[in-house]
Structures are given as C-alpha cells and as structure tokens.
Design an enzyme around this catalytic site. Structure first.
Site, PDB file in Angstrom:
ATOM      1  N   CYS A 265       0.846  -1.200   0.000  1.00 28.63           N
ATOM      2  CA  CYS A 265       0.000   0.000   0.000  1.00 28.63           C
ATOM      3  C   CYS A 265       0.885   1.255   0.000  1.00 28.63           C
ATOM      4  O   CYS A 265       1.771   1.406   0.848  1.00 28.63           O
ATOM      5  CB  CYS A 265      -0.932   0.000   1.206  1.00 28.63           C
ATOM      6  SG  CYS A 265      -1.988   1.452   1.228  1.00 28.63           S
TER       7      CYS A 265
ATOM      8  N   ASN B  28       0.947  -8.817 -10.902  1.00 29.85           N
ATOM      9  CA  ASN B  28      -0.209  -7.911 -10.886  1.00 29.85           C
ATOM     10  C   ASN B  28       0.196  -6.560 -11.481  1.00 29.85           C
ATOM     11  O   ASN B  28       1.332  -6.128 -11.322  1.00 29.85           O
ATOM     12  CB  ASN B  28      -0.674  -7.757  -9.416  1.00 29.85           C
ATOM     13  CG  ASN B  28      -1.578  -6.566  -9.188  1.00 29.85           C
ATOM     14  OD1 ASN B  28      -1.228  -5.640  -8.448  1.00 29.85           O
ATOM     15  ND2 ASN B  28      -2.735  -6.561  -9.796  1.00 29.85           N
TER      16      ASN B  28
HETATM   17  C1  LIG Z   1      -9.264   1.741  -5.304  1.00 30.68           C
HETATM   18  C2  LIG Z   1      -8.112   0.824  -5.040  1.00 30.68           C
HETATM   19  C3  LIG Z   1      -7.984   0.222  -3.800  1.00 30.68           C
HETATM   20  C4  LIG Z   1      -6.920  -0.650  -3.534  1.00 30.68           C
HETATM   21  N1  LIG Z   1      -6.848  -1.276  -2.327  1.00 30.68           N
HETATM   22  C5  LIG Z   1      -5.888  -2.218  -2.101  1.00 30.68           C
HETATM   23  C6  LIG Z   1      -5.887  -2.985  -0.900  1.00 30.68           C
HETATM   24  O1  LIG Z   1      -6.732  -2.833  -0.002  1.00 30.68           O
HETATM   25  N2  LIG Z   1      -4.891  -3.919  -0.767  1.00 30.68           N
HETATM   26  C7  LIG Z   1      -3.936  -4.138  -1.737  1.00 30.68           C
HETATM   27  O2  LIG Z   1      -3.068  -5.005  -1.579  1.00 30.68           O
HETATM   28  N3  LIG Z   1      -3.936  -3.424  -2.875  1.00 30.68           N
HETATM   29  C8  LIG Z   1      -4.892  -2.495  -3.089  1.00 30.68           C
HETATM   30  N4  LIG Z   1      -4.928  -1.837  -4.291  1.00 30.68           N
HETATM   31  C9  LIG Z   1      -3.953  -2.174  -5.340  1.00 30.68           C
HETATM   32  C10 LIG Z   1      -4.513  -3.236  -6.282  1.00 30.68           C
HETATM   33  O3  LIG Z   1      -4.784  -4.452  -5.601  1.00 30.68           O
HETATM   34  C11 LIG Z   1      -3.541  -3.528  -7.437  1.00 30.68           C
HETATM   35  O4  LIG Z   1      -2.329  -3.977  -6.889  1.00 30.68           O
HETATM   36  C12 LIG Z   1      -3.257  -2.305  -8.302  1.00 30.68           C
HETATM   37  O5  LIG Z   1      -4.444  -1.604  -8.608  1.00 30.68           O
HETATM   38  C13 LIG Z   1      -2.557  -2.709  -9.620  1.00 30.68           C
HETATM   39  O6  LIG Z   1      -3.317  -3.659 -10.321  1.00 30.68           O
HETATM   40  P1  LIG Z   1      -4.256  -3.234 -11.576  1.00 30.68           P
HETATM   41  O7  LIG Z   1      -3.388  -2.511 -12.558  1.00 30.68           O
HETATM   42  O8  LIG Z   1      -4.809  -4.536 -12.093  1.00 30.68           O
HETATM   43  O9  LIG Z   1      -5.310  -2.318 -11.023  1.00 30.68           O
HETATM   44  C14 LIG Z   1      -5.961  -0.933  -4.547  1.00 30.68           C
HETATM   45  C15 LIG Z   1      -6.088  -0.300  -5.788  1.00 30.68           C
HETATM   46  C16 LIG Z   1      -7.142   0.549  -6.063  1.00 30.68           C
HETATM   47  C17 LIG Z   1      -7.248   1.182  -7.414  1.00 30.68           C
END
Ligand SMILES: Cc1cc2nc3c(=O)[nH]c(=O)nc-3n(C[C@H](O)[C@H](O)[C@H](O)COP(=O)(O)O)c2cc1C
Length: 333
Positions: A109, A217
């Site tokens: 985070c 990811n």
């Molecule tokens: C609105 C939002 C909330 C997120 N909350 C968390 C979370 O609670 N825990 C976590 O490990 N990652 C969190 N992330 C990160 C995502 O799990 C992910 O790692 C990141 O968005 C990149 O992946 P993507 O390109 O598929 O979105 C969050 C991302 C977004 C956009």
C-alpha cells in the site's frame, strides 16, 4: 488454466481478484467467484486496530461467506509482528471469520497514512521487519487446528528507480510465506505510469528455487495483457485489480482467452445494470441503506461504463442517497 497450490489450499485457476479498498465487498467477491475468479481477498484491514480495538470496527471489511465466495483471504496491514499475531488469533477465534482460507499481508500500500506507520510498501525498505512479520504470522497459524497459508502482496520497489527487489522477495520466501504477489509499480509511482513486467520477473526469478507460487499484478485488462504477463514474468498466477471494477465478467473472458477458447462477448447493458443492482442489494444486507449507497457511488459508474447515455446518469448516480433512487436512475439508460 491449471490449478495452483498455495500452501495447503488448491485454487482451481490462477486468475484472481486483486484486493481493492472500497471495491472488494463481500457481494462483489461472491460475484467474482461465480464469474470464475480463482479466489478473491478482502480489502486491507489494520492488524493493530484488531489487536487494540477488537474485531467490531473492522468486521464489516472482513466478513466472509465461504459457502458463496469460495476460497478467500483476509488481508492485514501493519508494522509490528505482535499486532499480526494478535489479529490472526482474534480472526481465528471469531465464528464468522475463522473459516477463512488464507491470511494475506499487505506490503504494497503506497498511501502516506499507511506508509508513515512503517506498514504497506514501507516494509519493502525494511526487509528484516517484513521477514519478522511473515515469521510471526507463520508461527501463529502453525498453532491453529487448521494452519492456513500466509501470503504477501507487495510492489516491485519503493523508489522510482527500483527495478525489482530480488533480496526482498528472497527474504519473504526464506521467512516461509506461502505465496508472493508483486505489483509491477514502485511505491513512488503509486498508480501512475506503467507496471513493469521486467521488474516483476526479477523478483520472480529470485524465488524460483522456492516451492511457492508467484503471482504478478498490474495493468492486466484482457486476455492479451494477461498472456503477456504470464510470458514475460514466468508467474504462476495473476491478480486483476482496476479492470475488474464493475466488470466481473473479465475473469471468464481472460480464462477463455488463456485456454484458447472463444472469448465471451461483453455483457449487454441490461445484464450490467442487473449486476449493479445485485451488488448493491448484497451491500444492503449488512450496511444501513445510506451508507451502502454512499459507498457504492464510486463503484456504480464502472458497471455502466460504455453504455449509451452512461455519462449523463453518472452525475446523478454519484449523488444518489437511496436504493429506490439508484434503481430509477439506472432505468434512464
Ligand atoms: C481503489 C483501489 C484500492 C486498492 N486497495 C488495495 C488494498 O486494499 N490492498 C492491496 O493489496 N492493494 C490495493 N490496491 C492495489 C490493487 O490491488 C492492485 O495492486 C493495483 O491496482 C494494480 O493492479 P491493476 O493494474 O490490475 O489495477 C488498490 C487499488 C485501487 C485502485
């Protein structure tokens, strides 16, 4: 796609929902399970808050329903090994939570509020502490009647010029974690720029000798980008974040594409609208109506994205206060 073993848990396929605060609600995780996701973790919850304030304050974010959502993980964040030990003990002592399949530790985070307490992505800069947290979690779960796997979700670095953190990945694996997932951005990038498959693969290679699955990811939006991530990183599984918001059909589409089957078409507007209502109804089961609607405001536009007239009603949706109002607005497109 092949099944993957994470500790003693076997997931049917390695295409998984990425945890997202405000998005990974219980009803959404149930929907993702139906749509084919390998599993869906909860959003991050503070281990320290569970330790000192008890379960009540965090329960709504952690509530699970294994009969309907299948395999699930509760994600914890924190910086003190003792907080994790206490939190896991409390979770495993709470009837509505103790059936959880896995515990996931957030080490990615980037939010200042979290990082300044030494939690989330701050742990990338403190591998000894990160390692002690994993060891503490593993010790705690080993004392349970059902020792659940402990997984870690992290990033490819902290500073802008980091290109993967192989030593950090090895420290996590040496500490005994059962799976590592790496988002290919650094903490400095937050959610900007591109996720680097190259940086992910550096961490992947660092732990190839360990008997643990490695997930990638970042920026996976369809079967094509999913295939590219598998090929370029050598990962065992992937997590889908933002592209799954209001779009749980993505799991079936990606799985079909990866299996070489015909990719199902995007759902019709009526189906998207029905799913929006279904998720909101699910949220209403455990939240007061005003809270459920308010928290769902930012999610609703994703469900109707691309439908003709969506832009017009989006403005109304994000100020809706009741379930009836949401239903009326939705009928306008
Ligand atoms: C609105 C939002 C909330 C997120 N909350 C968390 C979370 O609670 N825990 C976590 O490990 N990652 C969190 N992330 C990160 C995502 O799990 C992910 O790692 C990141 O968005 C990149 O992946 P993507 O390109 O598929 O979105 C969050 C991302 C977004 C956009």
């Amino acid at each position: 796609m092949k099944s993957v073993k994470i500790g003693g848990i076997t997931i049917n396929n390695p295409v998984v929902l990425s945890p997202m605060a405000g998005i990974s609600s219980l009803p959404f995780r149930v929907i993702c399970n139906e749509m084919g996701a390998g599993y869906s973790p909860t959003e991050l919850v503070s281990a320290r808050s569970i330790r000192y304030n008890g379960i009540d304050k965090s329960l709504r974010y952690m509530r699970i329903l294994p009969e309907e959502e299948g395999i699930t993980a509760i994600q914890l964040f924190g910086s003190e090994p003792e907080d994790f030990e206490a939190a896991i003990e409390t979770i495993m002592d709470t009837p509505v939570l103790k059936e959880v399949s896995m515990i996931d530790i957030n080490m990615g985070c980037p939010v200042p509020k979290v990082v300044k307490t030494g939690s989330g992505s701050a742990l990338i800069e403190d591998p000894d502490r990160a390692s002690n947290i994993v060891k503490a979690c593993k010790k705690t779960v080993s004392q349970l009647p059902r020792p659940v796997p402990v997984t870690v979700k992290t990033r490819a670095g902290y500073n802008a010029d980091d290109k993967g953190k192989p030593d950090f990945a090895r420290a996590l694996a040496d500490a005994g974690c059962d799976m590592i997932c790496v988002h290919g951005r650094t903490r400095t990038q937050m959610y900007h720029g591109e996720s680097s498959n190259e940086a992910i693969s550096v961490m992947r290679e660092a732990v190839r000798g360990y008997e643990i699955p490695f997930f990638a990811n970042g920026d996976i939006t369809d079967a094509g980008s999913a295939r590219k991530v598998f090929e370029q990183t050598g990962c065992d599984g992937i997590m889908i974040g933002r592209a799954a918001r209001g779009n749980p059909w993505i799991f079936g589409q990606i799985l079909a594409g990866l299996d070489g089957r015909e990719i199902p078409a995007d759902p019709a507007p009526e189906i998207r609208k029905e799913m929006l209502i279904r998720e909101l109804e699910g949220r209403l089961k455990y939240l007061p109506e005003d809270v459920a609607v308010r928290e769902f405001r930012s999610v609703m536009p994703y469900y109707i994205k691309g439908i003709q007239g969506a832009a017009r009603i989006k403005v109304q949706l994000v100020s809706a206060v009741s379930f009836e109002e949401v239903k009326e607005i939705i009928e306008l497109v």
